[in-house]
Design an enzyme around this catalytic site. Structure first.
Site, PDB file in Angstrom:
ATOM      1  N   SER A 234      40.762  68.071  78.449  1.00  0.00           N
ATOM      2  CA  SER A 234      41.157  66.688  78.185  1.00  0.00           C
ATOM      3  C   SER A 234      42.486  66.417  78.872  1.00  0.00           C
ATOM      4  O   SER A 234      43.074  67.315  79.486  1.00  0.00           O
ATOM      5  CB  SER A 234      41.298  66.463  76.686  1.00  0.00           C
ATOM      6  OG  SER A 234      42.464  67.125  76.240  1.00  0.00           O
ATOM      7  N   LYS A 235      42.949  65.202  78.727  1.00  0.00           N
ATOM      8  CA  LYS A 235      44.190  64.781  79.395  1.00  0.00           C
ATOM      9  C   LYS A 235      45.384  65.680  79.060  1.00  0.00           C
ATOM     10  O   LYS A 235      46.302  65.798  79.850  1.00  0.00           O
ATOM     11  CB  LYS A 235      44.516  63.338  79.019  1.00  0.00           C
ATOM     12  CG  LYS A 235      43.676  62.353  79.806  1.00  0.00           C
ATOM     13  CD  LYS A 235      44.221  60.942  79.644  1.00  0.00           C
ATOM     14  CE  LYS A 235      43.143  59.927  79.899  1.00  0.00           C
ATOM     15  NZ  LYS A 235      42.852  59.081  78.751  1.00  0.00           N
ATOM     16  N   ARG A 236      45.313  66.307  77.897  1.00  0.00           N
ATOM     17  CA  ARG A 236      46.395  67.225  77.521  1.00  0.00           C
ATOM     18  C   ARG A 236      46.584  68.336  78.530  1.00  0.00           C
ATOM     19  O   ARG A 236      47.654  68.892  78.695  1.00  0.00           O
ATOM     20  CB  ARG A 236      46.036  67.902  76.184  1.00  0.00           C
ATOM     21  CG  ARG A 236      46.358  67.142  74.976  1.00  0.00           C
ATOM     22  CD  ARG A 236      46.206  67.963  73.720  1.00  0.00           C
ATOM     23  NE  ARG A 236      44.893  68.582  73.550  1.00  0.00           N
ATOM     24  CZ  ARG A 236      44.687  69.869  73.484  1.00  0.00           C
ATOM     25  NH1 ARG A 236      45.689  70.721  73.586  1.00  0.00           N
ATOM     26  NH2 ARG A 236      43.465  70.351  73.309  1.00  0.00           N
ATOM     27  N   HIS A 237      45.475  68.713  79.178  1.00  0.00           N
ATOM     28  CA  HIS A 237      45.524  69.848  80.104  1.00  0.00           C
ATOM     29  C   HIS A 237      45.952  69.436  81.508  1.00  0.00           C
ATOM     30  O   HIS A 237      46.274  70.273  82.330  1.00  0.00           O
ATOM     31  CB  HIS A 237      44.150  70.522  80.184  1.00  0.00           C
ATOM     32  CG  HIS A 237      43.655  71.027  78.866  1.00  0.00           C
ATOM     33  ND1 HIS A 237      42.669  70.403  78.155  1.00  0.00           N
ATOM     34  CD2 HIS A 237      44.037  72.106  78.132  1.00  0.00           C
ATOM     35  CE1 HIS A 237      42.440  71.072  77.035  1.00  0.00           C
ATOM     36  NE2 HIS A 237      43.265  72.099  76.987  1.00  0.00           N
TER      37      HIS A 237
END
Ligand code: GLU
Length: 460
Positions: A234-237
């Site tokens: 996800s965008k966190r990564h």
């Protein structure tokens, strides 16, 4: 005939996981001389946006994924849009109700959750009041749902674990699990190849196939792409959308190549995905989740950047400039030559732009290291000599340039390295550039001399 589909919901950007699913569908279709259908699943009116649909279609085009079928649209075709097929779904909802396999459910207006009335007839008495009325599918009791997944193997579910589920919202718009079955059946989809996140939907869909008397497709659920911490990517990564990688300057062939080797065992890791159609076999897709490795993607990109035809690189470079609202002033031949000598030292198109930018403008600024170099006592002399020698030279081949530079170094004004750096910074404003001979050769006589003269005016 084999027929597969990619069925994105236009509720966000095109995620690399979705592209990987499409890639496998594409390879499977091509390998089996089948067809790939693109279907936009936009019945969630609150979350679906036309803007995302456009992005998804555009980004698939960027990936060079072409699909084969869709409704006629002014000489062109497709994609299918579920929002344009509502009449079709309605017929099958009515059929299920008539067969008593689905029912109307009326909700308590106070919480909109508790069902206060169920019926196989439309509950007229509630229709003009403030009641929500949905249609729910009646889950058969004590039944085993079994299917053989091409990747996961034999799957078994007990209907006990499922509650009756909504197939048509109170707004009259059908739900995903229902529309997907109707469409896959009517579109004659033979294989449903999709992300593993849908595996819990499959038994519900199978119940619907059975209730409608439809023949079922074969299912294949692809393991998800994870981040390093093993949570779904996800965008966190980091960036996860095609739009992100496109803007960052990745090449479409590299992205497709990387997604291909992610969880698919192949001997040679670098390939063009379209050449892989004949080798593709679903059984080669690993049944384990895979971790997205940004470094490896960059490496794959670097290899493609250095080995692809310069025409391909140039086309993608121009595309990248457009996307990022940039431009360079250069004719095609000059542009190609510049990119060709610059691509050896960079990993993506963004870096390629930064690295080659000064070839396209005469008014660049000099970097600090070069300004420091310009303070050396030999600097002016080297510059003077270079100007004279390059003016007298007419051989701007790399060999010709090498000769001139050796002659300047041979004058003994200073060491060879100093000579090279003086000229390098003069022509490109910095001390890290593509090969010096190649750079001067590409710039040509006029630009080279003009640039050396400019240093004399600005730094001496
Ligand atoms: N529309 C679904 C999604 O975006 C895919 C449905 C499917 O492949 O069956 O996740």
């Amino acid at each position: 005939m084999v027929k597969v589909r990619f069925a994105p919901s236009p509720t966000g950007y095109l995620h690399v996981g979705g592209v990987r699913t499409t890639l496998f569908n594409y390879l499977f279709a091509r390998k089996n001389n089948g067809k790939l259908v693109l279907r936009i699943e936009d019945t969630d009116f609150e979350r679906s946006k036309k803007e995302y649909e456009d992005i998804i279609i555009n980004d698939l085009k960027w990936c060079d994924i072409d699909y084969d079928e869709g409704p006629e649209k002014g000489g062109d075709y497709g994609p299918y849009r579920q929002s344009e097929r509502l009449d079709i779904y309605r017929k099958y909802i009515d059929f299920l109700i008539k067969e008593k396999k689905a029912y109307y459910a009326v909700y308590n207006p106070e919480n909109n959750e508790e069902i206060i009335y169920k019926s196989f007839e439309f509950p007229q008495e509630y229709s003009d009041k403030e009641y929500s009325i949905s249609v729910k599918f009646k889950v058969p009791e004590n039944t085993k749902i079994v299917f053989d997944d091409m990747i996961k193997g034999n799957m078994e579910f007990d209907t006990e674990v499922f509650d009756d589920f909504v197939i048509q919202r109170s707004s009259g718009i059908p739900m995903y699990n229902f529309t997907v079955v109707i469409d896959d059946y009517l579109m004659k989809i033979t294989h449903v190849i999709r992300g593993e996140d849908h595996i819990s939907n499959t038994p519900k869909q199978i119940m619907l196939y059975d209730a409608l008397g439809f023949e079922k497709p074969v299912f294949a659920h692809i393991p998800l792409i994870l981040g390093e911490d093993k949570a779904p990517l996800s965008k966190r990564h980091g960036g996860t959308s095609v739009t992100f990688f496109k803007e960052e300057g990745y090449l479409p062939d590299a992205v497709m190549n990387y997604l291909g080797i992610l969880g698919w065992t192949v001997e040679n890791e670098i390939f063009d995905f379209k050449d892989k159609c004949k080798d593709f076999d679903i059984s080669m897709i690993s049944n384990k989740s895979v971790v997205f490795d940004y470094k490896k993607l960059l490496w794959v990109n670097e290899v493609h950047l250095r080995t692809k035809s310069i025409e391909y690189i140039t086309e993608n470079f121009k595309n990248w400039l457009d996307i990022n609202g940039k431009s360079v002033s250069a004719d095609e031949e000059y542009l190609k030559n510049v990119l060709n000598i610059s691509r050896e030292k960079v990993s993506n198109l963004k870096q390629l732009f930064e690295f080659s930018e000064n070839f396209f403008r005469d008014d660049f600024s000099y970097d600090e290291k070069y300004v420091t170099l310009s303070k050396k006592e030999w600097f002016g002399k080297v510059l003077e000599k270079s100007c004279e020698m390059f003016e007298n030279n007419d051989d701007y081949s790399t060999e010709g340039i090498e000769k001139v530079l050796s002659q300047i170094a041979g004058t003994g004004i200073t060491g060879r390295k100093n000579v090279y750096q003086t000229v390098r910074g003069a022509i490109l404003g910095k001390l890290v550039t593509p090969g010096l001979y190649e750079s001067i050769s590409v710039l040509g006589k006029e630009k080279t001399i003009k640039r050396i003269k400019r240093v004399k005016e600005e730094l001496l």
